[in-house]
Design an enzyme around this catalytic site. Structure first.
Site, mmCIF file in Angstrom:
data_model
loop_
_atom_site.group_PDB
_atom_site.id
_atom_site.type_symbol
_atom_site.label_atom_id
_atom_site.label_comp_id
_atom_site.label_asym_id
_atom_site.label_seq_id
_atom_site.Cartn_x
_atom_site.Cartn_y
_atom_site.Cartn_z
ATOM 1 N N GLY A 1 0.804 -1.230 0.000
ATOM 2 C CA GLY A 1 0.000 0.000 0.000
ATOM 3 C C GLY A 1 0.833 1.274 0.000
ATOM 4 C CG ASP B 1 -4.190 -1.007 -1.646
ATOM 5 O OD1 ASP B 1 -4.744 -2.074 -1.328
ATOM 6 O OD2 ASP B 1 -3.111 -0.956 -2.269
#
Ligand code: PMV
Length: 330
Positions: free
Chosen positions: A123, A168
């Site tokens: 991420g 994310d």
């Protein structure tokens, strides 16, 4: 509020220049990657051992509207107006300024640093975006809410990923374990008993945009074969959620291995990922799978806290470039 996912309220002083900093954590997907793009649920958790940080330093000598951007890790050192409009960092800045309904923000330098490995399923892009939105909006004097941060970060994720599910940006913005369903309100995941996950990085970068695109192509060509895989992954996510929320997180191991097998069928694993998964299971992990876009990036393995350091060592001996031991808790 902890150190992560937060604006540093004690804005500090560099020389005589006031500065504001904000950070955002990394994340891993426990279950449901790829299928989540097609409406199945997924579970993701923050990883607080790594983070992206943005610092904004006022530059009163420059004219309003001038923003200088520095990100040494990607050799970026430019004025905002020299960056392509669709550069992810430039987009994060433009969207933030637009959300605040101002035309000329005070002149400043924005410095970005990150300890999150890039293109590895942790991420990193979302964390940089969230840190930038928070630092810049606070510097301007109008901190943006989590909800709006999340929706701006989703727009920027589209540049990184093409057709992201939004998982994310959501887990990174809220910095809490989430049960995620595309286009649905956020549901935080209850974790009454914390548990330990080892993250092992293959050291191979693999852009999520590519694997997401390949899965889309497979789905378009062979929907009858691919859709049952998505549904099977969705069922695994639901079972894992029940176990975690009922305080039995160490029972999710077999589900992780099953999910990995389905991701192999989707064509997003690789020899390196399969080898690390195999090594983790041989070394006594309760379950293991790739995490994120796949073909590179990380595997995650479930282990009792006392076995985790030994298992991490074995994974490094088996070729992992880096390992992180993280605790999942609410
Ligand atoms: O950013 P990554 O590599 O953790 O992948 C995100 C998860 C995917 O399901 C593959 C894509 C998405 O947008 O949900």
């Amino acid at each position: 509020m902890g150190d992560f996912g937060a604006v540093d309220l004690l804005s500090f002083v560099t020389g005589s220049m006031p500065a504001i900093s904000a950070s955002a954590p990394g994340k891993i997907i426990l279950f449901g990657e790829h299928a989540v793009v097609y409406g199945q649920p997924a579970i993701a958790v923050p990883v607080n051992q790594v983070k992206a940080k943005a610092i904004v330093i006022a530059n009163p000598m420059a004219s309003p509207g001038k923003i200088h951007v520095q990100a040494p890790a990607i050799e970026l050192d430019s004025n905002l107006d020299e960056l392509a409009k669709d550069h992810p960092i430039a987009s994060a800045i433009y969207l933030t300024v637009q959300a605040l309904k101002i035309t000329r923000p005070p002149a400043c330098t924005l410095r970005i640093t990150s300890s999150i490995p890039v293109a590895s399923g942790l991420g990193s892009g979302a964390a940089v975006t969230v840190a930038v939105i928070r630092a810049l909006s606070t510097f301007i004097g109008k901190p943006i809410s989590d909800e709006e941060t999340n929706s701006i970060a989703f727009e920027v994720e589209k540049i990184y990923h093409g057709t992201p599910s939004g998982i994310d940006n959501t887990v990174v913005t809220y910095s809490r374990p989430v049960y995620f369903l595309r286009d649905q309100p956020i549901e935080l995941l209850k974790v009454p008993h914390s548990f330990t996950i080892i993250i092992a990085n293959t050291g191979i970068t693999s852009p999520t945009r590519v694997t997401v695109g390949d899965v889309r192509q497979a789905w378009q060509s062979y929907p009858d074969r691919v859709e049952p895989i998505f549904s099977a992954i969705g069922k695994i996510v639901e079972q894992a959620r029940r176990l975690i929320e009922h305080g039995e997180p160490y029972q999710i191991g077999p589900l992780m291995s099953e999910d990995h097998h389905l991701l192999q069928k989707l064509g997003v694993s690789s020899n390196e990922l399969d080898q690390l998964v195999g090594s983790a299971l041989e070394a006594g992990a309760l379950g293991a799978k790739l995490s994120g876009g796949g073909r590179g990036g990380n595997i995650i393995a479930l282990a009792d806290p006392e076995h985790a350091p030994g298992l991490a060592e074995i994974l490094r001996q088996s070729g992992a470039a880096q390992t992180i031991i993280t605790t999942v808790s609410t």
